[in-house]
Structures are given as structure tokens and as C-alpha cells.
Write a protein that holds these residues in place. Sequence first.
Motif, PDB file in Angstrom:
ATOM      1  N   ALA A 128      26.755  14.134 -20.093  1.00 38.63           N
ATOM      2  CA  ALA A 128      27.407  13.704 -18.858  1.00 38.63           C
ATOM      3  C   ALA A 128      26.681  12.525 -18.225  1.00 38.63           C
ATOM      4  O   ALA A 128      27.311  11.638 -17.641  1.00 38.63           O
ATOM      5  N   SER A 129      25.346  12.498 -18.354  1.00 38.61           N
ATOM      6  CA  SER A 129      24.580  11.405 -17.758  1.00 38.61           C
ATOM      7  C   SER A 129      24.998  10.060 -18.319  1.00 38.61           C
ATOM      8  O   SER A 129      25.088   9.063 -17.591  1.00 38.61           O
ATOM      9  N   THR A 130      25.280  10.008 -19.633  1.00 38.39           N
ATOM     10  CA  THR A 130      25.717   8.743 -20.229  1.00 38.39           C
ATOM     11  C   THR A 130      27.134   8.395 -19.807  1.00 38.39           C
ATOM     12  O   THR A 130      27.452   7.236 -19.558  1.00 38.39           O
ATOM     13  N   ILE A 131      28.005   9.407 -19.696  1.00 42.49           N
ATOM     14  CA  ILE A 131      29.403   9.151 -19.332  1.00 42.49           C
ATOM     15  C   ILE A 131      29.510   8.690 -17.883  1.00 42.49           C
ATOM     16  O   ILE A 131      30.272   7.780 -17.558  1.00 42.49           O
ATOM     17  N   PHE A 132      28.744   9.310 -16.984  1.00 41.47           N
ATOM     18  CA  PHE A 132      28.794   8.920 -15.582  1.00 41.47           C
ATOM     19  C   PHE A 132      28.472   7.435 -15.429  1.00 41.47           C
ATOM     20  O   PHE A 132      29.141   6.711 -14.678  1.00 41.47           O
TER      21      PHE A 132
END
Length: 395
Positions: A128-132
Amino acid sequence: MLSRKNIIEIFSTFIQFDAERFYCWATDGRLRRSMQVHISNSPDECSEDIWAIYWHKCWQKPEMAGIAKQHLSAYLQEACYWNSQKMTQTFTNTQHTLSDFFQIGIIQCDRILKGFNPSQGFVLKNYASTIFGTVIRETLRQRHEVDICSTWGILRKISQKRLLESLENAGLSKDTITCYVTAWNCFKLIYVPHQASTSRQLSRPDDKIWEDITKAYNSQIIGQNLPQVNSQGIESWMQACAKAARNYLYPTISSINATTGSDDAYEFVDNIPSNEEDSLLTEIIATEELQIRTLQLAQMNQILIDAVNKLDVEAQAILKLYYTQGFTQQQIAKELQIQQYTISRRMSKVRDTLLKTLAQWSQEKLHISMTSDLLKSTNAVMEEWLQSYYSGVRS
């Protein structure tokens, strides 16, 4: 910001802002009671990663999707917050605040949940950190494009696919959408601006052009059971199309802190049938397997870092400007004083190089052969990795 340590808090609390800064963790009573019931049924499970996988499985079941998404949204609060804070440091010239970046990211939870595949060894929070970071950048670029386009400019630039999505998002009927798209095609065909005109800031077509667009539309719908329209009606339709496109590309952000229920509200868990879900232990992967995958992910990360460091100076400069500064290809070309088509070609070559490196490592160490489907999935992950890697790089 104080980190959450308790499993119940991690899956039932949400960030509240005050004066554009973190203020406190707000507890949703319904989610808290839900976690208490589930933990009482599996008291030995205390890993947040395992609970995240469990709720992700529940999210894929229609009868559990609602409560599962809320638990996962709570779980992803910190990941979104830290990415949002990085955005405030990267995009210092924007009017957006920390809370704005946070809201832009957190409303994309569905995109994160759809793209996450635990079988590939990723931890949901890390994924999720990369997608955000990606969705926030995409939204900023998209909003800038929408902000600077006139009504007629956005109609010239938008694709038919995006226009259809915009009109469907506006809730229009199929017949109305068909009329609008047919008229829009006539608009694009006939209203061709002069080369000296700026495509983004196009002025309103003159009355003669509107009459020509109207004639073209009325001639195309013969035999299609669609309504005839005059030039004023065509212009009104095009304005409606532009408005729908702006609303779709630049949606209003709703606060995640909006009230969802009080402690006196009904308890969702009271309505869950006892046979609705299997035991937690039968739903999640073994802890040992998760540890192995985590190690493999760390190795893969190092392989890619080494590959990036081996790139030539120009390629590294291009990547840094694109992912760290948010430059467009045109801006990169101007900054480095090279042709724009060279930028596109070099970026494609770099991605291919990194993919080949990763594919070779996967085949040698994991004994995984890259099929076309797996390569497509890996290509998407590669893009997210580049966003994440360069989010920590400063020029």
C-alpha cells in the motif's frame, strides 16, 4: 504521530487532523467491537500482517466486504500518512496540505485491495505504501491538467474511453451517453484549432462551427432513434461533457473522519452467522511461509537497487527527475537538454533492463519462469517499486 501497537487499535482507529497536523487516533466503536469478537475466537493470533491477510480474504466475500474494507482502511492509515508527509516535502510548491494528500490517498483503498496479491509474498502495508505514492502523484498531475484546460480544451484532450467513464460516473442513461458521445465525436472532427492555438486554453467555437457540428450530428443519427437537436443544445451537451469530465478526473474529497456510527449503534458482529467464515488458522498462510517470503522480498529489493546503481548517469538523472521531482518527459528533456523522444526511449529501456534482471533472479533463486501474465503483473509492481524507491531520494 504516535504509532498504534495494539491489534484492536490498528484495525479500528482513524487519524484525525487539527490545523493540518496529526491530532489523535479516533476509535470507531463498531469496528472495535468487531475486532474484539474476532480476537476472542482466535486469541493466539497477534500478528497484524496475518490479520491484514485475513481481512483481505473477507473483503473478497460479498457478505463481508463492507466491514472488512473499513478494518483495512483503518489498518492502512499510517502507511497513507507517511506517504502523504513525503508528498508535502516533495511537492513544496503546491497548495495542497498534509491532510489533502492523505485524503487523496486513502480514498483509493479499493485500488490497493484489488491489486494486492498475498501469494506473491508482499505485506499489504508495504504494498500500500508504494500505491499511495503513485495515486497521489497521478492525482496531482491529473488535477493540474484539468485545472489549466478550458471547457473546450478538455473536450479536445480527453479520450473517448475517459469520456464514457465520466458520463457513466455522472449517472446518465445509456441513450443520453450515446447522444453526448456522438455529438462529441462531431465536435472533435469539426472543431480543429489552428496550430498557433494553445490546445489547453481553447476558446469557444464560433456560431458557424456550432452549426456545422449540429448538422453533422443530425445527419449521423438518421435511423438510430436518437433525438434531433439545435446548435444551442449541442453546445449545452458539450458543456455537460466537460463538467462530467472535471468531476470524474477531479473528484470532491470526502473526509475519512466523517462519522460512521457511535457506540450506541447496532453491532455488525451481532448479525454475522456463525457459519459465515472458516477458522482464522485455516484462512491465512503459515507464519513460517510469511517469513520466507519477507526474506525473498528483501533480496529482490536489493537486486533492484544494485541494478539501478549500475545504470549510466543520464538514465539515473532521468529516473530521479521523473519519480522524485514529478517532472513530465517534456520538462526532463528541457532540464537535461536532450530530445523528448530520447527520454521516452531511455525510460522504456531502463524498465526492460530492470525487468530482465528481476526475471533472471526469479528463475535462478525462486525457480519461477516468467509467463506473459506474470510478466505483466511484475511490470506493474516494478513501476510501484520505482515510485517507492525514489520517494526517498532527494536531488
